[in-house]
Design a protein around this motif. Structure first.
Motif, PDB file in Angstrom:
ATOM      1  N   LEU A  31      -1.178 -72.357   8.560  1.00  9.88           N
ATOM      2  CA  LEU A  31      -1.701 -73.601   9.129  1.00  9.88           C
ATOM      3  C   LEU A  31      -1.490 -74.787   8.195  1.00  9.88           C
ATOM      4  O   LEU A  31      -1.338 -75.925   8.640  1.00  9.88           O
ATOM      5  CB  LEU A  31      -3.198 -73.452   9.451  1.00  9.88           C
ATOM      6  N   GLU A  32      -1.456 -74.503   6.898  1.00  9.78           N
ATOM      7  CA  GLU A  32      -1.273 -75.588   5.927  1.00  9.78           C
ATOM      8  C   GLU A  32       0.190 -75.926   5.700  1.00  9.78           C
ATOM      9  O   GLU A  32       0.564 -77.107   5.612  1.00  9.78           O
ATOM     10  CB  GLU A  32      -1.923 -75.211   4.590  1.00  9.78           C
ATOM     11  N   THR A  33       1.046 -74.905   5.609  1.00 11.76           N
ATOM     12  CA  THR A  33       2.436 -75.145   5.208  1.00 11.76           C
ATOM     13  C   THR A  33       3.450 -74.824   6.300  1.00 11.76           C
ATOM     14  O   THR A  33       4.565 -75.343   6.262  1.00 11.76           O
ATOM     15  CB  THR A  33       2.788 -74.300   3.975  1.00 11.76           C
ATOM     16  N   GLY A  34       3.096 -73.934   7.226  1.00 11.54           N
ATOM     17  CA  GLY A  34       4.048 -73.486   8.222  1.00 11.54           C
ATOM     18  C   GLY A  34       5.031 -72.449   7.724  1.00 11.54           C
ATOM     19  O   GLY A  34       5.921 -72.034   8.463  1.00 11.54           O
ATOM     20  N   GLU A  35       4.869 -72.037   6.474  1.00 12.91           N
ATOM     21  CA  GLU A  35       5.824 -71.110   5.854  1.00 12.91           C
ATOM     22  C   GLU A  35       5.254 -69.699   5.764  1.00 12.91           C
ATOM     23  O   GLU A  35       4.032 -69.523   5.669  1.00 12.91           O
ATOM     24  CB  GLU A  35       6.180 -71.590   4.440  1.00 12.91           C
ATOM     25  N   PRO A  36       6.127 -68.657   5.762  1.00 15.35           N
ATOM     26  CA  PRO A  36       5.654 -67.284   5.580  1.00 15.35           C
ATOM     27  C   PRO A  36       5.055 -67.106   4.184  1.00 15.35           C
ATOM     28  O   PRO A  36       5.482 -67.756   3.223  1.00 15.35           O
ATOM     29  CB  PRO A  36       6.911 -66.431   5.751  1.00 15.35           C
ATOM     30  N   LEU A  37       4.069 -66.256   4.092  1.00 18.36           N
ATOM     31  CA  LEU A  37       3.445 -65.957   2.797  1.00 18.36           C
ATOM     32  C   LEU A  37       3.824 -64.546   2.392  1.00 18.36           C
ATOM     33  O   LEU A  37       3.593 -63.585   3.131  1.00 18.36           O
ATOM     34  CB  LEU A  37       1.923 -66.092   2.902  1.00 18.36           C
ATOM     35  N   GLY A  38       4.449 -64.404   1.195  1.00 22.41           N
ATOM     36  CA  GLY A  38       4.893 -63.105   0.710  1.00 22.41           C
ATOM     37  C   GLY A  38       3.828 -62.373  -0.063  1.00 22.41           C
ATOM     38  O   GLY A  38       2.820 -62.952  -0.496  1.00 22.41           O
ATOM     39  N   SER A  39       4.044 -61.096  -0.267  1.00 20.16           N
ATOM     40  CA  SER A  39       3.046 -60.235  -0.922  1.00 20.16           C
ATOM     41  C   SER A  39       2.806 -60.636  -2.378  1.00 20.16           C
ATOM     42  O   SER A  39       1.672 -60.575  -2.866  1.00 20.16           O
ATOM     43  CB  SER A  39       3.498 -58.775  -0.854  1.00 20.16           C
ATOM     44  N   ARG A  40       3.852 -61.069  -3.090  1.00 21.52           N
ATOM     45  CA  ARG A  40       3.676 -61.423  -4.495  1.00 21.52           C
ATOM     46  C   ARG A  40       2.781 -62.662  -4.632  1.00 21.52           C
ATOM     47  O   ARG A  40       1.839 -62.668  -5.432  1.00 21.52           O
ATOM     48  CB  ARG A  40       5.032 -61.663  -5.151  1.00 21.52           C
ATOM     49  N   ASN A  41       3.089 -63.700  -3.854  1.00 19.13           N
ATOM     50  CA  ASN A  41       2.249 -64.897  -3.917  1.00 19.13           C
ATOM     51  C   ASN A  41       0.842 -64.626  -3.402  1.00 19.13           C
ATOM     52  O   ASN A  41      -0.143 -65.155  -3.918  1.00 19.13           O
ATOM     53  CB  ASN A  41       2.877 -66.030  -3.100  1.00 19.13           C
ATOM     54  N   VAL A 332      -5.753 -82.329  22.839  1.00 18.13           N
ATOM     55  CA  VAL A 332      -4.550 -82.372  22.012  1.00 18.13           C
ATOM     56  C   VAL A 332      -3.624 -81.243  22.449  1.00 18.13           C
ATOM     57  O   VAL A 332      -4.065 -80.113  22.660  1.00 18.13           O
ATOM     58  CB  VAL A 332      -4.891 -82.215  20.516  1.00 18.13           C
ATOM     59  N   ILE A 333      -2.355 -81.565  22.616  1.00 20.33           N
ATOM     60  CA  ILE A 333      -1.317 -80.571  22.860  1.00 20.33           C
ATOM     61  C   ILE A 333      -0.374 -80.604  21.666  1.00 20.33           C
ATOM     62  O   ILE A 333       0.045 -81.675  21.219  1.00 20.33           O
ATOM     63  CB  ILE A 333      -0.528 -80.874  24.142  1.00 20.33           C
ATOM     64  N   GLY A 334      -0.050 -79.452  21.151  1.00 27.38           N
ATOM     65  CA  GLY A 334       0.841 -79.427  19.995  1.00 27.38           C
ATOM     66  C   GLY A 334       1.325 -78.032  19.690  1.00 27.38           C
ATOM     67  O   GLY A 334       1.114 -77.093  20.469  1.00 27.38           O
ATOM     68  N   PRO A 335       1.960 -77.875  18.554  1.00 26.10           N
ATOM     69  CA  PRO A 335       2.429 -76.552  18.146  1.00 26.10           C
ATOM     70  C   PRO A 335       1.239 -75.655  17.820  1.00 26.10           C
ATOM     71  O   PRO A 335       0.107 -76.127  17.693  1.00 26.10           O
ATOM     72  CB  PRO A 335       3.268 -76.846  16.896  1.00 26.10           C
ATOM     73  N   THR A 336       1.484 -74.364  17.691  1.00 24.10           N
ATOM     74  CA  THR A 336       0.388 -73.448  17.361  1.00 24.10           C
ATOM     75  C   THR A 336      -0.192 -73.743  15.984  1.00 24.10           C
ATOM     76  O   THR A 336      -1.333 -73.396  15.701  1.00 24.10           O
ATOM     77  CB  THR A 336       0.866 -71.988  17.417  1.00 24.10           C
ATOM     78  N   ARG A 337       0.584 -74.411  15.133  1.00 20.05           N
ATOM     79  CA  ARG A 337       0.095 -74.709  13.774  1.00 20.05           C
ATOM     80  C   ARG A 337      -0.696 -76.027  13.789  1.00 20.05           C
ATOM     81  O   ARG A 337      -0.264 -77.045  13.254  1.00 20.05           O
ATOM     82  CB  ARG A 337       1.268 -74.795  12.795  1.00 20.05           C
ATOM     83  N   LEU A 338      -1.863 -75.998  14.422  1.00 18.17           N
ATOM     84  CA  LEU A 338      -2.767 -77.139  14.464  1.00 18.17           C
ATOM     85  C   LEU A 338      -3.957 -76.886  13.544  1.00 18.17           C
ATOM     86  O   LEU A 338      -4.323 -75.730  13.299  1.00 18.17           O
ATOM     87  CB  LEU A 338      -3.273 -77.370  15.889  1.00 18.17           C
ATOM     88  N   ASN A 339      -4.563 -77.953  13.079  1.00 17.62           N
ATOM     89  CA  ASN A 339      -5.778 -77.842  12.273  1.00 17.62           C
ATOM     90  C   ASN A 339      -6.964 -77.704  13.228  1.00 17.62           C
ATOM     91  O   ASN A 339      -7.698 -78.653  13.482  1.00 17.62           O
ATOM     92  CB  ASN A 339      -5.930 -79.070  11.373  1.00 17.62           C
ATOM     93  N   TYR A 340      -7.142 -76.491  13.759  1.00 20.28           N
ATOM     94  CA  TYR A 340      -8.116 -76.279  14.823  1.00 20.28           C
ATOM     95  C   TYR A 340      -9.533 -76.662  14.404  1.00 20.28           C
ATOM     96  O   TYR A 340     -10.266 -77.286  15.172  1.00 20.28           O
ATOM     97  CB  TYR A 340      -8.085 -74.806  15.269  1.00 20.28           C
ATOM     98  N   SER A 341      -9.927 -76.285  13.199  1.00 22.11           N
ATOM     99  CA  SER A 341     -11.308 -76.530  12.780  1.00 22.11           C
ATOM    100  C   SER A 341     -11.622 -78.014  12.666  1.00 22.11           C
ATOM    101  O   SER A 341     -12.775 -78.429  12.837  1.00 22.11           O
ATOM    102  CB  SER A 341     -11.581 -75.832  11.435  1.00 22.11           C
TER     103      SER A 341
END
Length: 359
Positions: A31-41, A332-341
């Motif tokens: 939700l913050e970056t839109g990027e995949p999060l890997g196991s190491r990070n 609001v209509i938008g991508p799934t990556r919205l700041n819902y809270s």
């Protein structure tokens, strides 16, 4: 503040604390970056000590549950639509609107004067919501039946004229109407004067009723022409709202949805969304979605058929008139990556504010 959402598969009971924490971090990172999060990070972010290998094992279990997926081989993980629904239902904390946010909304939507048209306030609400989200702000409202202040007919062509209607809150609506054969410019002026003298100060519904009553009292060409012009042009001002359904959609911030889109498939889905928004049936369906639950409703991706092809999310709340009838919706209509809270309480407060301004 109430908000409701369609419920999906109950996965909370099969996740232990470690799995829930890893899942929560993956979604929040998305939700913050839109990027995949890997196991190491991810292993560095966790409050407990877990190796990247242990994290990968948990991620594999979450993937089997359908909560996350890997967009590429050897990439990190992103939440699925099912995962986002689970996150919204089980993890998301929706707090009260901050005083700063409340004051900002009030400044942008409060009428500058008593005669400011309601439509301009709706446009401000839509623009404000687009500004706080990465999506498009929407307001759906039924066209009102305002009191008429003035009517004028302006000849454009031998068989066409412009009907200009001015309402009590300075709403102005222009309609091009077909003229009866042989009507002169002076007759148009006389017809407008007749309507302004006898019918101004009434709504269009009252106007049509008054014309029917005048039929037996006022005879001649002037009345016949005036009645004909009303049927051709004036009546359509409120005709779209006669079924009680909304007929006006205000959208601001469509350009927000274009940001970061380079893939042809994403652009095609966005075009499908814009096409959906142009259909009156879509407006009615959005309002129907808002009516089916209390408070703010959240629909993620394919959870509603309206935007399933474009994969867009919808956060929507109805607003009511003084008789507690639902007269429109805001959201609001938008991508799934919205700041819902953050968006949910803003949509809720905006709906409450529009309800007060509509009374």
């Amino acid at each position: 503040m109430a908000f409701s959402a369609p419920t999906g598969r109950d996965t909370g009971s099969v996740l232990d604390d470690r799995s829930r924490e890893i899942f929560r971090r993956i979604v929040e990172s998305y939700l913050e970056t839109g990027e995949p999060l890997g196991s190491r990070n991810l292993s560095r972010l966790l409050p407990m000590s877990l190796s990247p290998a242990s994290v990968r094992n948990v991620m594999s279990d979450l993937e089997e549950l359908g909560l996350i997926y890997s967009p590429h081989i050897s990439a990190g993980r992103l939440p699925t639509q099912t995962g986002l629904r689970f996150f919204v239902d089980a993890f998301m904390q929706v707090g009260s609107l901050s005083e700063d946010d409340r004051a900002s909304i009030d400044r942008q939507i409060r009428p500058a004067n008593r005669d400011q048209p309601l439509e301009s306030l709706m446009a401000e609400a839509s623009l404000m919501l687009s500004g706080v989200s990465r999506g498009a702000g929407i307001v759906i409202t039924a066209k009102s039946d305002p009191v008429l202040k003035h009517v004028e007919f302006i000849r454009l062509e031998p068989t066409k004229a412009l009907a200009v209607l001015v309402g009590d809150h300075n709403q102005v609506e222009n309609r091009i109407i077909e003229l009866p054969a042989g009507v002169t410019s002076s007759q148009l002026t006389e017809a407008a004067n007749f309507l302004n003298a006898h019918l101004a100060g009434q709504t269009l519904v009252e106007l049509r009723s008054e014309l029917a009553q005048l039929k037996d009292k006022v005879q001649g060409e002037l009345y016949a022409l005036s009645q004909d012009l009303v049927e051709r042009g004036l009546a359509v001002w409120s005709g779209d709202a006669e079924d009680g359904k909304p007929s006006q959609l205000i959208v601001r911030g469509r350009a927000n949805l274009l940001q970061g889109l380079e893939d042809t498939a994403d652009l095609d889905r966005l075009r499908l969304l814009f096409d959906d928004l142009e259909k009156k049936d879509s407006l009615i369906e959005i309002l129907d979605l808002a009516e089916k639950g209390p408070g703010v409703r959240i629909f993620i991706g394919s959870e509603n058929k309206l935007f399933s092809l474009s994969g867009s999310s919808l956060i929507v709340a109805p607003y009511r008139d003084g008789e507690e009838r639902i007269v429109g919706a805001v959201g609001v209509i938008g991508p799934t990556r919205l700041n819902y809270s953050r968006i949910v309480p803003m949509v809720d407060y905006t709906a409450q504010l529009l309800a007060r301004l509509s009374r």
